[in-house]
Design a protein around this motif. Structure first.
Motif, PDB file in Angstrom:
ATOM      1  N   LEU A   1       7.117  11.185   3.546  1.00 47.83           N
ATOM      2  CA  LEU A   1       6.253  10.267   2.816  1.00 47.83           C
ATOM      3  C   LEU A   1       7.012   9.802   1.584  1.00 47.83           C
ATOM      4  CD1 LEU A   1       2.867  12.203   3.087  1.00 47.83           C
ATOM      5  CD2 LEU A   1       3.853  10.534   4.663  1.00 47.83           C
ATOM      6  N   ILE A   2       7.459   8.537   1.600  1.00 46.10           N
ATOM      7  CA  ILE A   2       8.357   8.023   0.575  1.00 46.10           C
ATOM      8  C   ILE A   2       7.540   7.339  -0.514  1.00 46.10           C
ATOM      9  CG2 ILE A   2      10.385   6.604   0.144  1.00 46.10           C
ATOM     10  CD1 ILE A   2      10.763   8.943   2.132  1.00 46.10           C
ATOM     11  N   THR A   3       7.887   7.629  -1.762  1.00 52.26           N
ATOM     12  CA  THR A   3       7.229   7.022  -2.902  1.00 52.26           C
ATOM     13  C   THR A   3       8.223   6.926  -4.050  1.00 52.26           C
ATOM     14  OG1 THR A   3       5.298   7.163  -4.349  1.00 52.26           O
ATOM     15  CG2 THR A   3       6.354   9.226  -3.760  1.00 52.26           C
TER      16      THR A   3
ATOM     17  N   ALA B   1       1.077   5.157  -0.122  1.00 52.92           N
ATOM     18  CA  ALA B   1       0.298   4.353  -1.057  1.00 52.92           C
ATOM     19  C   ALA B   1      -0.702   5.256  -1.765  1.00 52.92           C
ATOM     20  CB  ALA B   1      -0.427   3.234  -0.318  1.00 52.92           C
ATOM     21  N   VAL B   2      -0.684   5.242  -3.075  1.00 46.41           N
ATOM     22  CA  VAL B   2      -1.462   6.201  -3.846  1.00 46.41           C
ATOM     23  C   VAL B   2      -2.818   5.646  -4.265  1.00 46.41           C
ATOM     24  CG1 VAL B   2      -1.420   7.649  -5.913  1.00 46.41           C
ATOM     25  CG2 VAL B   2       0.684   7.220  -4.665  1.00 46.41           C
ATOM     26  N   ARG B   3      -2.931   4.347  -4.415  1.00 50.11           N
ATOM     27  CA  ARG B   3      -4.162   3.771  -4.956  1.00 50.11           C
ATOM     28  C   ARG B   3      -5.418   4.158  -4.161  1.00 50.11           C
ATOM     29  NH1 ARG B   3      -5.921  -0.140  -8.473  1.00 50.11           N
ATOM     30  NH2 ARG B   3      -3.826  -0.607  -9.178  1.00 50.11           N
ATOM     31  N   PRO B   4      -5.405   4.231  -2.824  1.00 55.16           N
ATOM     32  CA  PRO B   4      -6.629   4.654  -2.118  1.00 55.16           C
ATOM     33  C   PRO B   4      -7.125   6.025  -2.551  1.00 55.16           C
ATOM     34  CG  PRO B   4      -5.081   3.668  -0.585  1.00 55.16           C
ATOM     35  CD  PRO B   4      -4.351   3.809  -1.882  1.00 55.16           C
TER      36      PRO B   4
ATOM     37  N   ARG C   1     -10.560  11.190  -0.558  1.00 54.98           N
ATOM     38  CA  ARG C   1      -9.946  10.872   0.733  1.00 54.98           C
ATOM     39  C   ARG C   1      -8.486  11.287   0.787  1.00 54.98           C
ATOM     40  NH1 ARG C   1     -10.597   4.807   2.484  1.00 54.98           N
ATOM     41  NH2 ARG C   1      -9.625   4.623   0.437  1.00 54.98           N
ATOM     42  N   GLY C   2      -7.811  11.312  -0.330  1.00 51.38           N
ATOM     43  CA  GLY C   2      -6.371  11.529  -0.319  1.00 51.38           C
ATOM     44  C   GLY C   2      -5.652  10.212  -0.139  1.00 51.38           C
ATOM     45  N   SER C   3      -4.333  10.251  -0.179  1.00 46.82           N
ATOM     46  CA  SER C   3      -3.538   9.042  -0.091  1.00 46.82           C
ATOM     47  C   SER C   3      -3.409   8.586   1.350  1.00 46.82           C
ATOM     48  CB  SER C   3      -2.164   9.282  -0.684  1.00 46.82           C
ATOM     49  OG  SER C   3      -1.508  10.281   0.050  1.00 46.82           O
ATOM     50  N   SER C   4      -2.898   7.372   1.529  1.00 46.52           N
ATOM     51  CA  SER C   4      -2.650   6.842   2.854  1.00 46.52           C
ATOM     52  C   SER C   4      -1.196   6.453   2.954  1.00 46.52           C
ATOM     53  CB  SER C   4      -3.540   5.621   3.123  1.00 46.52           C
ATOM     54  OG  SER C   4      -3.239   4.585   2.205  1.00 46.52           O
ATOM     55  N   ALA C   5      -0.721   6.324   4.158  1.00 46.09           N
ATOM     56  CA  ALA C   5       0.666   5.929   4.367  1.00 46.09           C
ATOM     57  C   ALA C   5       0.703   4.489   4.832  1.00 46.09           C
ATOM     58  CB  ALA C   5       1.331   6.833   5.411  1.00 46.09           C
ATOM     59  N   VAL C   6       1.610   3.717   4.262  1.00 46.39           N
ATOM     60  CA  VAL C   6       1.795   2.336   4.672  1.00 46.39           C
ATOM     61  C   VAL C   6       2.803   2.344   5.802  1.00 46.39           C
ATOM     62  CG1 VAL C   6       2.490   0.046   3.931  1.00 46.39           C
ATOM     63  CG2 VAL C   6       1.327   1.571   2.331  1.00 46.39           C
TER      64      VAL C   6
ATOM     65  N   PHE D   1       7.100  -2.547   0.838  1.00 43.30           N
ATOM     66  CA  PHE D   1       6.934  -1.318   0.097  1.00 43.30           C
ATOM     67  C   PHE D   1       5.500  -1.278  -0.429  1.00 43.30           C
ATOM     68  CE2 PHE D   1       9.004  -4.475  -2.628  1.00 43.30           C
ATOM     69  CZ  PHE D   1       8.047  -4.640  -3.632  1.00 43.30           C
ATOM     70  N   ALA D   2       5.059  -0.087  -0.819  1.00 42.80           N
ATOM     71  CA  ALA D   2       3.700   0.052  -1.330  1.00 42.80           C
ATOM     72  C   ALA D   2       3.565  -0.735  -2.629  1.00 42.80           C
ATOM     73  CB  ALA D   2       3.405   1.526  -1.572  1.00 42.80           C
TER      74      ALA D   2
END
Length: 536
Positions: free
Chosen positions: A285-287, A312-315, A323-328, A335-336
Motif C-alpha cells: 500500500l503506497i503512500t 487513499a486516506v481521505r475516506p 471504515r478505514g482507508s481504501s486503495a486506489v 496517484f491518490a
C-alpha cells in the motif's frame, strides 16, 4: 462538547496536519493542512516546529495535538515470549529489549504492543528511543506552545489506517498481510500490518530527496529545478508507458539508479519478515509524497514481485476511522489526491481520537500534564451549566423535603394509634418505644439454655468409648452450671486419656482437666475429670 484534535507529521519537506472535530458520539474531519518547512541554517526540528506553530495559529481555538517520533530515532524489535500474562510481559520486556539494543536500558524509554497470542506464548512489538532525544523533542515543542498529548512511534502507528474489519475480504479466509510504504522526503516508513495489528515496522533513511538530488546531479541543475522535473516530466518506464524521448529515457535511468538502494532495503526487509514470521506479504500500500512519482507502481511490482496499490486516506478520515482507508487501484489512477501525503498525520489523529492502545513515549517523566486551557476557554459555559445544575438540585431537594414532611405526619399519627393500644397512652418517641419492645420480648423472658443437664449426660454417654474397647466404671458424675465433675475407674492410663479426648469433642465443654490417677485393686486406675462448660 466537541473539541479539535490534530495529528501532525513533521516531514522534512513539509508539515502535514489532519484535524478532527471529536464529539461525544462521532468524529468529523475538519480538514487537511500542509505547510512547507522553511529553509535556513537552523536545525531541521526547529524549522519543522516553527512551521507547525504557524499552522496551528491559523487554525485558531484550542487544539489537542498528537505527534509521532521519527523512525530513524527508534529501535523496533519483535519479541517472542513464552507466556501471555500482561503483567509478566510488562515485567520482562525491558530485560528482553536490553539484550537487543545498543544503549543501556536506563538511557532509553520504551513501550510495547502485544500483536498476537499463541497457545505457547505471545509476540510483542517493542520500541525504544533514547531518553535524551525524547526529552529534547518534547522540550522543543513545548517551547513553541505545542503540548503533544501523545508521542507515537511513526513507523508503527499506520495500523490505524488498516483496521481489522478490512483485514480480509471474507471472514472465513485468513487475514492478508499488507505493507504500508510511506515514501517521505528524507525517509521512508514501512509498516507491516495484519488483522489491524502492526507486526513489524522500520524506517529507511531514503526518500524523495535522494531522487531529486540524483536528477540535479545528472543534469547539473539546482534542487528546485530537479524537484520540478521529478514532479512533472520524470516517470518510470513500463510496458504500458515507454519512454518517448532521450530526456525521458535518461530520467528513467537516473531514477532507477537512485531507487536501487531503496528497493534493496525494501527487498531485504520483506524477505527478513517473511523468513522470521513465515507470513507472505500479500500487497503493498503506497503512500507519501514520494509515491506520486509516475510509474512507481509497476516498477515496485516488477522489482519486489508483490502487487502494489496506492493508499487513499481521505475516506478513512471522512468516516472518523470507522471504515478505514481504501486503495486506489491501478496505474490509471495516477496517484491518490492530496490525502496521500497525509498518511502519517491521518494515522496519528486516528490513533489519538480513537483512544486505543498505542506505542506512546509520553511515559514516566515525560507523561502529558494538561494545562486546562480548554477549561479556561469554556469557563463561562461551565459556570452557567454549574448554576443550572445547582438550581435543579435545589428544586429537587425542596420537593423531596415537602414530600417527606407529609409522609412523616402520617407515620406519627399511625405510631400514636399503635402505642395507645399497646401501652394505654399515645407516644411518639420512637427510640424509647423500641427499647420497651426489646425489653418486653427479650429481657423479661427466661433465657432458654443451650443444653440441659440431661442433654450433657446423653452426649457424655455417646462420646465415651464403648465397653468392648475399654472397661469403665463411673463412681460419681456431677453436672452443674458451667462445671462438670466425673470420678471413675478404668483399666489403664491410656484409657483415661482417650476418655478425656472424646469428651473434648462435646460443644458445651471448653476445657477438660485430668486429676490424679491412682491404682486400685486388680490393677485398675482411678481418675477424676474436672470440666469447664459453657452450658447449661
Amino acid at each position: 462538547m466537541a473539541h479539535t484534535v490534530c495529528g501532525i507529521d513533521l516531514g522534512a519537506y513539509s508539515v502535514k496536519l489532519a484535524l478532527f472535530e471529536v464529539g461525544f458520539r462521532s468524529s468529523v474531519l475538519r480538514g487537511l493542512e500542509e505547510i512547507a518547512v522553511p529553509s535556513g541554517d537552523a536545525p531541521l526540528l526547529d524549522r519543522q516546529l516553527d512551521a507547525t506553530r504557524e499552522a496551528l495559529a491559523s487554525i485558531g481555538g484550542v487544539v489537542t495535538t498528537y505527534l509521532a517520533l521519527p523512525g530513524d530515532q527508534l529501535s523496533v524489535r519483535v519479541l517472542d515470549l513464552p507466556f501471555t500474562d500482561p503483567r509478566k510481559i510488562d515485567q520482562v520486556v525491558g530485560y528482553e529489549l536490553e539484550s537487543q539494543i545498543v544503549s543501556p536500558i536506563e538511557d532509553v524509554i520504551f513501550d510495547h504492543l502485544v500483536v498476537s497470542d499463541r497457545p505457547d506464548g505471545s509476540t510483542v512489538l517493542a520500541v525504544a528511543a533514547k531518553r535524551e532525544e525524547v526529552g529534547a523533542f518534547i522540550a522543543a515543542a513545548e517551547a513553541r506552545g505545542i503540548h503533544p498529548r501523545a508521542l507515537y512511534a511513526a513507523p508503527v502507528v499506520y495500523r490505524a489506517l488498516v483496521p481489522p474489519s478490512l483485514a480480509g475480504e471474507e471472514e472465513a479466509a485468513p487475514p492478508p498481510c499488507q505493507a504500508v510504504i510511506d515514501f517521505g522526503h528524507a525517509r521512508t516508513n514501512v509498516c507491516i500490518v495484519r488483522a489491524g495489528q502492526t507486526i513489524n515496522a522500520r524506517t529507511i533513511r531514503r526518500g524523495g530527496l535522494h531522487l531529486t538530488e540524483a536528477i540535479a546531479k545528472a543534469f547539473a541543475a539546482d534542487l528546485d529545478r530537479a524537484e520540478q522535473a521529478k514532479r512533472g516530466e520524470a516517470f518510470l518506464a513500463s510496458p504500458g508507458r515507454p519512454t518517448t524521448s532521450p530526456l525521458t529515457a535518461k530520467l528513467d535511468t537516473v531514477l532507477r539508479e537512485a531507487l536501487a538502494p531503496m528497493v534493496r532495503e525494501l527487498r531485504q526487509t520483506l524477505a527478513s519478515f517473511t523468513s522470521s514470521a513465515r507470513i507472505d506479504v500479500a500487497s503493498l500500500l503506497i503512500t507519501g509524497g514520494g509515491g506520486r512519482l509516475a510509474g512507481l507502481l509497476p516498477f515496485l511490482e516488477a522489482e519486489l514481485g508483490i502487487p502494489a496499490r496506492f493508499l487513499a486516506v481521505r475516506p478513512a478520515l471522512a468516516d472518523g476511522g470507522a471504515r478505514g482507508s481504501s486503495a486506489v487501484e491501478g496505474e490509471d489512477a495516477e496517484f491518490a489526491p492530496e490525502s496521500d501525503s497525509h498518511a502519517l498525520a491521518a494515522s496519528t489523529v486516528l490513533a489519538g481520537s480513537g483512544g486505543g492502545r498505542e506505542i506512546d513515549f509520553r511515559r514516566g517523566a515525560f507523561v502529558f500534564r494538561a494545562n486546562f486551557s480548554i477549561l479556561r476557554q469554556r469557563a463561562w459555559h461551565l459556570v452557567a451549566l454549574g448554576a443550572a445544575v445547582l438550581v435543579a438540585a435545589g428544586v429537587d431537594v425542596g420537593a423531596r423535603r415537602s414530600s417527606l414532611r407529609a409522609e412523616r405526619k402520617g407515620l406519627d399519627k399511625e405510631l400514636k394509634t399503635a402505642t395507645q393500644e399497646l401501652f394505654g397512652q399515645p407516644r411518639d418517641d420512637a427510640e424509647a418505644i423500641a427499647q420497651l419492645l426489646r425489653r418486653g420480648y427479650r429481657e423479661e423472658l427466661a433465657p432458654s439454655p443451650k443444653a440441659s443437664a440431661f442433654d450433657l449426660l446423653q452426649q457424655i454417654s455417646v462420646k465415651v468409648p464403648p465397653a468392648d474397647k475399654i472397661k469403665l466404671d463411673v463412681a460419681e458424675l456431677d453436672i452443674r452450671p458451667k462445671k462438670t465433675f466425673i470420678k471413675g475407674t478404668t483399666d489403664s492410663g491410656a484409657a483415661v486419656d482417650e476418655i478425656a479426648a472424646k469428651l473434648k469433642e462435646i460443644d458445651c465443654f471448653e476445657e477438660v482437666t485430668k486429676g490424679a490417677i491412682t491404682e486400685v485393686s486388680e490393677g485398675g486406675k482411678q481418675f477424676t475429670l474436672n470440666i469447664n462448660s459453657k452450658c447449661p
